[in-house]
Design an enzyme around this catalytic site. Structure first.
Site, PDB file in Angstrom:
ATOM      1  N   LYS A  50      -8.965  -0.962   5.803  1.00 26.30           N
ATOM      2  CA  LYS A  50      -9.140  -1.132   4.516  1.00 26.30           C
ATOM      3  C   LYS A  50      -8.131  -2.253   3.986  1.00 26.30           C
ATOM      4  CE  LYS A  50      -9.304   3.224   4.147  1.00 26.30           C
ATOM      5  NZ  LYS A  50      -9.612   4.684   3.924  1.00 26.30           N
ATOM      6  N   HIS A 104       0.695  -1.233  -0.123  1.00 27.65           N
ATOM      7  CA  HIS A 104      -0.166  -0.063   0.193  1.00 27.65           C
ATOM      8  C   HIS A 104       0.822   1.318   0.064  1.00 27.65           C
ATOM      9  CE1 HIS A 104      -3.382   2.691   0.819  1.00 27.65           C
ATOM     10  NE2 HIS A 104      -2.529   3.387   1.709  1.00 27.65           N
ATOM     11  N   ASP A 158     -15.120   2.777   8.442  1.00 24.07           N
ATOM     12  CA  ASP A 158     -14.221   3.750   8.413  1.00 24.07           C
ATOM     13  C   ASP A 158     -14.794   4.815   7.133  1.00 24.07           C
ATOM     14  OD1 ASP A 158     -11.590   4.961   7.818  1.00 24.07           O
ATOM     15  OD2 ASP A 158     -11.586   3.950   5.952  1.00 24.07           O
ATOM     16  N   SER A 194      -7.291   4.095  10.017  1.00 22.75           N
ATOM     17  CA  SER A 194      -8.355   4.282   8.491  1.00 22.75           C
ATOM     18  C   SER A 194      -7.713   3.486   7.562  1.00 22.75           C
ATOM     19  CB  SER A 194      -8.744   5.730   8.431  1.00 22.75           C
ATOM     20  OG  SER A 194      -9.064   5.729   7.125  1.00 22.75           O
ATOM     21  N   ARG A 226     -14.676  12.864   9.602  1.00 19.71           N
ATOM     22  CA  ARG A 226     -13.376  13.524  10.066  1.00 19.71           C
ATOM     23  C   ARG A 226     -13.001  14.746   9.150  1.00 19.71           C
ATOM     24  NH1 ARG A 226     -10.030   9.097   9.350  1.00 19.71           N
ATOM     25  NH2 ARG A 226      -8.211  10.380   9.942  1.00 19.71           N
TER      26      ARG A 226
END
Ligand code: URA
Length: 433
Positions: free
Chosen positions: A187, A82, A161, A183, A168
């Protein structure tokens, strides 16, 4: 249990229990807890922080709020990668085939999303015919057969999330390390990988601008992963200028293919090999980083890594001739040079402005409904540290309009040319395990 008491406890610096965090995440996802109480709690977390245990519990609760992808039918250890996001970041297209070529199974679920350029799927769709919608069974079969498949994200992953991030975003509580880390990791964890390599960007073009903030975010994410039973490694890499020389869609695919064919675009090749090496070690295909690195490098030189990209494209119905002959990829109508207005050395390239210039050309989406133009984009001719003469091209815009003035202006804004010689920035700042 009352939401009011949970808010007051966190406001006063207390540590929330597992039951309290689960009560909040579950109630908020279902709509039983109103936005005003959720925003009061996130603001309290913003000021008081969370312990590593609280952050891991929050992340797990967000994972449990929706579906999770079961990859257990795939043989071997699945490693995901990621990136926290940057301009010109086409590392996924390089490391996927690269690690698959040494036997690491890569089951990549990707999205589109809004951005300066398309997401992973949009970029891949520069290749004619390439199909990213497939059944779960086909996806798993492709990974088991070819070690690599890329598919569009399906399923309702971490809905808590999604709802909390949107809240947020409008309540000034995005910039909280435990909340960002939770967060992102919720995922990733819902996507089913056994281990994760994170590419945490740092610098002017990154979500985290300073090295200290980037390292802190990386530590939070690595702690969450390790706490929840996924080996996680973070590479902190520089985003003070775009990565590589290409920014767009088809041109980023071209640059990735060229790296797999052995071209030495220094920063891009080095970062890709770094991330791929950590992935191969986490997948337990190699026992050391050094061993992994040299095997991966060898597979670039002997053509196996490029072959693995070809196999991916063929398996998903894409026109592989576009990769064998990169000139067949979509191209824009006009090439427009943006020239330096003085002699000197490139000292800064604001990555975000380059991204915006690419979006003006049509490479990205400003709204969900926008169509991506795969052929447009930007080629950087000069990067930080390069010498430049007045009148020399800093970049080439690939545009479908003859005069792309807004993009030209944005590129001029992005570049700073200094009279003094400038060092090239460090690419890899730190590795956090
Ligand atoms: N990206 C995410 O997915 N979540 C955050 O909170 C910040 C950036």
């Amino acid at each position: 249990m009352r939401m009011y008491d949970i808010i007051v406890k966190k406001r006063d610096g207390g540590e929330l229990t597992k039951e309290e965090i689960e009560f909040f995440v579950d109630g908020y996802t279902k709509g039983d807890i109103p936005d005003y109480q959720a925003s009061a709690l996130t603001m309290a977390i913003y000021f008081q922080g969370m312990t590593p245990e609280e952050t891991a519990t929050l992340t797990q609760a967000m994972v449990d709020s929706g579906e999770t992808i079961d990859l257990s039918a795939i043989h071997g250890k699945k490693v995901d990668k990621h990136s926290t996001g940057g301009v010109g970041d086409k590392v996924t297209f390089i490391v996927g085939p690269l690690v698959a070529s040494v036997g690491v199974p890569v089951a990549k679920m990707s999205g589109r999303g809004l951005g300066h350029t398309g997401g992973t799927l949009d970029k891949l769709e520069s290749i004619k015919g390439l199909e990213i919608e497939m059944t779960k069974e086909k996806f798993i079969e492709n990974v088991n057969t070819h070690k690599l498949a890329v598919a569009g994200q399906t399923g309702n992953l971490a809905p808590a999330d999604k709802k909390l991030y949107a809240l947020r975003d409008v309540t000034g509580t995005v910039d909280s390390l435990p909340l960002i880390a939770g967060s992102i990791m919720s995922k990733k964890l819902a996507s089913g990988a056994d281990s994760i390599v994170l590419d945490v960007k740092t610098g002017s073009g990154a979500f985290m601008k300073t090295l200290e903030d980037s390292e802190n975010l990386a530590r939070e994410m690595v702690n969450i992963g390790n706490n929840l039973g996924r080996n996680t490694v973070a590479v902190i890499s520089d985003m003070n200028q775009p990565l590589g020389y290409e920014v767009g869609n088809a041109n980023e695919i071209r640059e990735a293919a060229e790296i797999l064919q052995g071209k030495n675009v220094e920063d891009l090749r080095k970062l890709s090999l770094e991330i791929a090496s950590h992935m191969a070690v986490l997948a337990e295909v190699f026992s050391s980083y050094e061993e992994a690195y040299s095997a991966l490098e060898a597979n670039i030189e002997n053509g196996k890594a490029f072959q693995s990209l070809r196999t991916l494209i063929e398996a998903q119905g894409g026109d592989v001739s576009m990769i064998d002959d990169l000139d067949k990829l979509p191209q824009a109508k006009y090439d427009i040079e943006v020239k330096a207005d003085k002699d000197g050395f490139v000292s800064e390239i604001d990555a975000e402005s380059i991204g915006i210039a690419a979006m003006y050309l049509g490479a990205g989406r400003a709204t969900k409904e926008d169509q991506i133009n795969h052929g447009v984009g930007i080629t950087l001719n000069k990067k930080i540290g390069d010498e430049v003469k007045a009148g020399e091209a800093l970049v080439i815009l690939h545009s479908d309009e003859e005069a792309a003035q807004a993009s030209v202006d944005k590129v001029m804004e992005a570049y700073t040319i200094s009279g003094e010689r400038v060092e090239k920035p460090t690419l890899i700042h730190n590795i956090i395990k």
